[in-house]
Design an enzyme around this catalytic site. Structure first.
Site, short mmCIF file in Angstrom:
data_model
loop_
_atom_site.label_atom_id
_atom_site.label_comp_id
_atom_site.label_asym_id
_atom_site.label_seq_id
_atom_site.Cartn_x
_atom_site.Cartn_y
_atom_site.Cartn_z
N HIS A 408 0.84 -1.20 0.00
CA HIS A 408 0.00 0.00 0.00
C HIS A 408 0.88 1.26 0.00
O HIS A 408 0.72 2.16 -0.84
CB HIS A 408 -0.91 -0.02 1.23
CG HIS A 408 -1.76 1.19 1.41
ND1 HIS A 408 -3.12 1.20 1.16
CD2 HIS A 408 -1.47 2.45 1.83
CE1 HIS A 408 -3.61 2.39 1.41
NE2 HIS A 408 -2.62 3.17 1.83
N GLU A 409 1.82 1.31 0.94
CA GLU A 409 2.69 2.49 1.03
C GLU A 409 3.62 2.58 -0.18
O GLU A 409 3.99 3.67 -0.62
CB GLU A 409 3.49 2.46 2.33
CG GLU A 409 2.64 2.47 3.60
CD GLU A 409 1.68 3.64 3.68
OE1 GLU A 409 1.91 4.67 2.99
OE2 GLU A 409 0.69 3.55 4.42
N HIS A 412 1.97 4.54 -2.86
CA HIS A 412 2.18 5.98 -2.68
C HIS A 412 3.59 6.38 -3.15
O HIS A 412 3.77 7.40 -3.80
CB HIS A 412 2.05 6.36 -1.21
CG HIS A 412 0.66 6.31 -0.67
ND1 HIS A 412 -0.39 6.93 -1.29
CD2 HIS A 412 0.15 5.73 0.45
CE1 HIS A 412 -1.50 6.73 -0.58
NE2 HIS A 412 -1.19 6.01 0.47
#
Length: 624
Positions: A408-409, A412
């Protein structure tokens, strides 16, 4: 949790069980598990020298006062000066904030953050003349400037968007006051962050004969325990301790709401919601429709909860059961190495460049991987250092959810990396509205990859269950948070005072509605009333709804990435490289999804129901 980042490769020198069961002192962790902030500044002294230089340099912005609309060349020069200075100031803040986050008990770095807050406020006052002056530009004059000076094309979107918001900008004096007010507007959030991360007297929990401090990281761990008594005890202790500070935490949140209301009124907005969404030119209907659509589809959520109850074999599902493993005796633990390997393989549909940069992220110490005493809880990606690379903060505990959080990170991180690489610094940031698309799409790709590798029914149940838990946490839970935010902001706008006790009642009633408490679907125990005080996002003012909207957008886009053409994938990567060159809703249309329609939401609900149906079939096959 916006926001950009990168990672680091890790070779596990101590076991996951050790990482999970003990909170390490930071100096005990190998460097390879800690981010390398010297890529930003070699030393704290180098940081200070740069801050002092910028404090002098920023005074030069006064030379452009009264001249911005005189010629296109002067306008370009002023905008370039402002953009470059902002870039360097943001890099300073990134260093100070991440230094502080790695051990929030170190007051030196908290002080450095405060210094930067003052620096931003001072600079804001110095440039307070700029936007009022730019707002005197007529549309035809701006078009003439753009035709005469090609370099202004970089700033076209910013300038046209600024003119769109004329009604919400004040005179130079008003803008100067608003700039100075930033010195106090963030106090509530800062007090909450310091108290919750550095000084909160967390309770102790006894597990396997050992006494463990139940901080935020350990709460996340033990609420997911297979032992129901430990889960219940973790909720009782953690929420019970929060309840002891109900009045204090209620005061800080109320202070934040009043700060948001002040700015909404000062900027001539009809509501704090309108003020928050206008930055991205997002209609408030998008927010209201999300809440409406989710409330209209609570039956699908309740179907998931009933499935969880069936799989856990409990007579009555409780709120403290919602993070427990869905399948008994399925090992969904992963070392960092295993997680990295799975993540990189899952990202192959996005192409070689995407995977290669992801490898750099893992190999070059862009990540702070493990919990340590005093470290900020949770996870985030920080890609605001334009000339360097993004960073990731993790609190890795070795579970499937941690692997999912890691990718998920990384989503980003890649969003930030690509937009920083392809866009001028003036356009390198991106709206929060689209920020969670890349992160949740990464999670979708990971789930898809893991399911293709696993044929065992019990393990498939666990992975499919993880997808549903993502839907629970991202679509339903975040929308519940969004509805709670809307309620409390509306009450303050009506002049009502709110205390910790008021927040308790509103939050408990709303949570019970979402989880079907009165229908006996999931019992939301009384202590859950304190959960609002555990959520830092309520200090971000209408941030969390974007997790849910991004979730529906990524559900539609992941289908195109996995099953579409090369052009579909190219459009998605172009979207990640677009920064703030268009409004976020327009960028998503270019990527292939229209957030003005109900289609993304309906596709998401359809996928959730499809997963539930598959899990029900597996359970029937297993005779459960």
């Amino acid at each position: 949790m916006l926001n950009k980042t990168k990672l680091m490769t890790a070779m596990l020198l101590f076991s996951s069980s050790m990482a999970m069961s003990q909170m390490k002192v930071r100096d005990e962790l190998p460097d390879k598990y800690k981010w390398n902030l010297t890529d930003l500044y070699a030393t704290d002294e180098a940081w200070k020298q740069e801050k002092d230089r910028l404090q002098t340099e920023m005074q030069k912005v006064a030379q452009y006062k009264g001249k911005l609309t005189q010629s296109p060349a002067t306008l370009l020069e002023a905008l370039e000066f402002n953009a470059n200075l902002g870039k360097e100031m943001t890099r300073l803040y990134s260093y100070a904030s991440m230094k502080s986050d790695q051990d929030t008990r170190v007051t030196k770095y908290a002080g450095m953050k405060q210094e930067l807050g003052q620096l931003f406020s001072q600079y804001g006052a110095l440039v307070s003349y700029m936007e009022p002056e730019l707002l005197t530009l007529k549309d035809e004059q701006l078009n003439s400037f753009l035709n005469q000076e090609k370099g202004l094309a970089t700033y076209k979107f910013y300038l046209t968007d600024l003119l769109r918001k004329r009604a919400h900008k004040g005179s130079e004096d008003v803008e100067k006051v608003l700039a100075y007010s930033s010195l106090m507007s963030g106090n509530a959030a800062n007090i909450y962050s310091t108290f919750s991360n550095a000084e909160f007297p967390y309770g102790d929990i006894e597990v396997d004969g050992k006494t463990v401090k139940l901080n935020a990281s350990n709460f996340s761990l033990y609420r997911a325990s297979e032992n129901r008594d430990i889960r219940k005890k973790a909720f009782d202790i953690y929420f019970g301790k929060l309840n002891e500070f109900q009045r204090t935490l209620g005061s800080t949140l109320y202070g934040n709401l009043n700060s948001a209301l002040f700015y909404a009124k000062a900027r001539n907005y009809n509501s704090t919601l309108e003020a928050a969404l206008d930055a991205g030119n997002i209609p408030t209907d998008v927010y209201h429709n999300l809440v409406k659509n989710v409330n209209s589809n609570l039956e699908t959520f309740h179907r998931y909860l009933n499935l969880r109850k069936r799989m856990m074999g409990v007579d009555q599902l409780h709120y403290y059961d919602l993070y427990a493993p869905l399948v008994d005796k399925v090992d969904l633990s992963y070392t960092v190495e295993e997680s990295i390997d799975n993540i990189l393989k899952s990202l192959k549909p996005l192409g070689k460049e995407y995977v290669d940069v992801s490898k750099k992220a893992f190999n070059e110490r862009w990540i702070d991987m493990y919990p340590n005493e005093g470290k900020r809880s949770g996870a985030y990606s920080n890609g605001s250092a334009y000339d360097v690379h993004p960073y990731i903060l993790m609190n890795y505990n070795g579970k499937y959810n941690d692997m999912s959080t890691l990718t998920h990170e990384l989503g980003h991180t890649m969003h930030s990396y690509l937009t920083n690489k392809k866009q001028h610094v003036a356009n390198a940031d991106y709206s929060i509205f689209v920020a969670e698309v890349a992160s949740t799409l990464n999670e979708e790709l990971l789930n898809d990859y893991m399911l293709k590798q696993i044929k065992d029914d019990k393990t498939r149940l666990a992975i499919l269950g993880n997808y549903l838990e993502g839907a629970k946490g991202t679509l339903y839970r975040q929308t519940q948070f969004a509805e709670f935010e809307l309620m409390i902001h509306d009450k303050v706008a009506k002049g009502e005072a709110l205390t910790g006790e008021d927040f308790d009642k509103m939050y408990l009633d709303l949570t019970r509605k979402y989880y079907g408490h009165d229908k006996g679907i999931c019992i939301v125990d009384e202590n859950v009333k304190s959960e609002w005080s555990y959520i830092p996002h309520f200090y971000y003012n209408f941030y969390v709804y974007q997790y849910a909207t991004s979730y529906t957008a990524s559900a539609a886009l992941s289908e195109k990435v996995l099953n579409g053409s090369d052009n579909d994938r190219k459009k998605y990567l172009d979207f990640l490289s677009s920064g703030s060159t268009k409004y976020p809703v327009e960028l998503l249309v270019d990527a292939g999804v229209d957030m003005n329609s109900k289609e993304p939401f309906d596709l998401t609900i359809s996928k959730i129901n499809k997963v539930i149906t598959e899990m029900e079939a597996i359970l029937t096959r297993l005779g459960k």
